[in-house]
Design a protein around this motif. Structure first.
Motif, PDB file in Angstrom:
ATOM      1  N   ARG A   7      25.332 -12.431  43.448  1.00 20.64           N
ATOM      2  CA  ARG A   7      25.181 -11.929  44.955  1.00 20.64           C
ATOM      3  C   ARG A   7      24.440 -10.465  44.150  1.00 20.64           C
ATOM      4  NH1 ARG A   7      27.551 -12.380  49.942  1.00 20.64           N
ATOM      5  NH2 ARG A   7      29.466 -13.548  50.045  1.00 20.64           N
ATOM      6  N   TYR A   8      23.228  -9.723  45.321  1.00 21.86           N
ATOM      7  CA  TYR A   8      22.529  -9.040  44.457  1.00 21.86           C
ATOM      8  C   TYR A   8      23.440  -7.441  44.810  1.00 21.86           C
ATOM      9  CZ  TYR A   8      19.491  -5.222  45.118  1.00 21.86           C
ATOM     10  OH  TYR A   8      18.825  -4.051  44.780  1.00 21.86           O
ATOM     11  N   ASP A   9      22.964  -6.500  43.963  1.00 21.22           N
ATOM     12  CA  ASP A   9      23.432  -5.690  43.558  1.00 21.22           C
ATOM     13  C   ASP A   9      22.444  -4.862  42.970  1.00 21.22           C
ATOM     14  OD1 ASP A   9      25.548  -3.661  41.797  1.00 21.22           O
ATOM     15  OD2 ASP A   9      26.405  -3.563  43.757  1.00 21.22           O
ATOM     16  N   GLU A  69      23.937 -19.558  51.772  1.00 23.12           N
ATOM     17  CA  GLU A  69      23.780 -19.149  50.651  1.00 23.12           C
ATOM     18  C   GLU A  69      21.656 -19.086  51.032  1.00 23.12           C
ATOM     19  OE1 GLU A  69      24.061 -22.474  47.403  1.00 23.12           O
ATOM     20  OE2 GLU A  69      25.604 -21.153  47.816  1.00 23.12           O
ATOM     21  N   GLN A  72      19.341 -17.106  54.009  1.00 23.72           N
ATOM     22  CA  GLN A  72      18.503 -15.416  54.100  1.00 23.72           C
ATOM     23  C   GLN A  72      17.192 -14.867  54.752  1.00 23.72           C
ATOM     24  OE1 GLN A  72      21.683 -13.773  52.291  1.00 23.72           O
ATOM     25  NE2 GLN A  72      22.904 -15.370  53.085  1.00 23.72           N
ATOM     26  N   ARG A 209      14.821 -10.624  45.755  1.00 19.44           N
ATOM     27  CA  ARG A 209      16.229  -9.947  46.892  1.00 19.44           C
ATOM     28  C   ARG A 209      16.168 -11.424  47.262  1.00 19.44           C
ATOM     29  NH1 ARG A 209      18.921  -5.383  50.053  1.00 19.44           N
ATOM     30  NH2 ARG A 209      20.186  -6.432  51.013  1.00 19.44           N
ATOM     31  N   GLY A 211      18.174 -11.770  50.256  1.00 20.62           N
ATOM     32  CA  GLY A 211      19.168 -11.273  51.051  1.00 20.62           C
ATOM     33  C   GLY A 211      20.647 -10.453  50.171  1.00 20.62           C
ATOM     34  N   GLU A 212      21.622 -11.488  50.891  1.00 22.76           N
ATOM     35  CA  GLU A 212      22.883 -11.256  49.967  1.00 22.76           C
ATOM     36  C   GLU A 212      22.426 -11.614  48.146  1.00 22.76           C
ATOM     37  OE1 GLU A 212      25.966 -12.794  51.753  1.00 22.76           O
ATOM     38  OE2 GLU A 212      25.465 -11.992  53.591  1.00 22.76           O
ATOM     39  N   TYR A 213      21.860 -12.548  47.815  1.00 18.40           N
ATOM     40  CA  TYR A 213      21.515 -13.169  46.529  1.00 18.40           C
ATOM     41  C   TYR A 213      20.587 -12.529  45.545  1.00 18.40           C
ATOM     42  CZ  TYR A 213      25.014 -15.862  49.070  1.00 18.40           C
ATOM     43  OH  TYR A 213      26.215 -15.789  49.895  1.00 18.40           O
ATOM     44  N   ALA A 323      15.389  -7.010  52.418  1.00 21.17           N
ATOM     45  CA  ALA A 323      15.244  -8.843  51.991  1.00 21.17           C
ATOM     46  C   ALA A 323      14.683  -9.392  50.941  1.00 21.17           C
ATOM     47  CB  ALA A 323      15.960  -9.554  52.945  1.00 21.17           C
TER      48      ALA A 323
END
Length: 365
Positions: A7-9, A69, A72, A209, A211-213, A323
């Protein structure tokens, strides 16, 4: 997949405190290239990927029923989006094709919803890729070193470049003869094969990135006509624009189709964010299809389209939505210099660049 995607952070990026200074030096190197070529040609060209081999107009069809997944960002919803597609060679000067360098493509996908990256006008999402899976420099500082060398030789010593390029192609062939892959630097300095652009597979080489990943992107030829061109080379002897001529003949008679693929990061140690010289092993982080890019048969050197795209548009990995924020030090170092180069072209040529669905961007001295 057995391993869940990372997951992206924001913590996945590590910032060098000297990055701002490196970017300033990259802009200076770009200025040497931009000013020299503008003086010699009487017209400003891009500081990298100056020579275009073809411009195509088409559409991106985003697949239906993608798993969460993959659904996104720009690919969150199935649909069709108009596109512009530019094929090029990576040098900042317009060289004869006998000087063989890596190839690149720039894709602009229109009407993408989502929060925009800072300074990103319009509603398009740009994807910038090359025909190899890794970048030639590990860091922005390393890239700056290569760029300084290119700046010194830009639009100079054309005959010497041809000789060096021929020699490096021989070096690459020697590696291939023993079943080994030539170092990326061999291709970057002029030893790349004069491959068929329509048969090449293209890679973002740097991560983004998703989206969330976190992911890298790729375009792989799908049509049988394109796949037949994979691995083929173009005879450039005596023809400075041989690649452009061949692409123009080919696109008039075939519908070009690429699979748009996403490679999700599944292990930050094995698929690092800050080192684009590391190839992400497809066995551990496979590419997965999220859509299809279609370019119907057309004239790839249509004057009106060349003017609209080659002269009046800019392409940057930083044109798009949050995103798909570019990640890593090399990507961060591309943001301001790409804009710097586009602003120079707009100012010198007196031709403002246009982002689809955005007001004209006027430039001042």
């Amino acid at each position: 997949m057995s391993t869940a995607p990372v997951r992206y952070d924001p913590s996945v990026e590590t910032r060098d405190p000297e990055e701002a200074e490196t970017v300033a030096r990259i802009n200076e190197a770009f200025d040497v290239i931009l000013e020299r070529t503008a003086e010699d040609y009487g017209h400003a060209v891009r500081s990298v990927h100056a020579k275009s081999h073809g411009i195509l107009e088409g559409e991106l069809l985003i697949d239906e029923d993608l798993p969460p997944e993959l659904a996104q960002g720009a690919f969150a919803k199935a649909g069709r989006h108009r596109t512009y597609f530019r094929m090029s060679t990576n040098a900042g000067d317009v060289l004869p094709d006998a000087i063989s360098l890596p190839r690149g493509v720039a894709l602009k996908v229109l009407d993408i919803e989502g929060e925009r990256l800072p300074g990103s006008e319009g509603t398009a999402q740009d994807f910038v890729m090359v025909n190899g899976p890794v970048f030639q420099a590990k860091t922005a500082k390393d890239f700056l070193g290569s760029l300084k060398l290119l700046a010194k030789t830009t639009d100079r010593m054309e005959g010497t470049k041809k000789v060096i390029s021929a020699g490096l192609r021989g070096v690459r062939a020697a590696f291939e003869l023993v079943g080994a892959e030539a170092p990326a630097a061999v291709n970057a300095l002029g030893g790349a094969p004069n491959s068929e652009p329509l048969g090449d597979t293209y890679y973002s080489v740097t991560p983004f990135r998703y989206g969330e990943y976190i992911a890298k992107f790729s375009l792989a030829p799908m049509s049988s006509a394109q796949q037949a061109l994979a691995g083929e080379t173009i005879d450039v002897d005596g023809r400075e624009d041989a690649i452009r001529e061949e692409v123009q003949k080919e696109t008039r008679g075939l519908d070009a189709v690429w699979e748009f693929r996403v490679q999700l990061c599944r292990d930050l140690e094995k698929q690092p964010v800050e080192d684009p010289t590391v190839e992400w092993d497809e066995a551990e982080a496979p590419f997965q299809r999220v859509g299809v890019l279609r370019m119907p048969a057309q004239d790839s050197w249509d004057a009106a389209l060349v003017q609209r795209v080659n002269e009046e548009m800019r392409f940057s990995p930083w044109t798009g939505i949050v995103a798909h924020q570019p990640l890593g030090n090399v990507n961060r170092a591309r943001r301001d210099p790409y804009r710097h180069s586009a602003d120079f072209r707009a100012r010198v040529n007196g031709c403002p660049y246009h982002e689809p669905s955005a007001p004209t961007v006027t430039q001042t001295a």
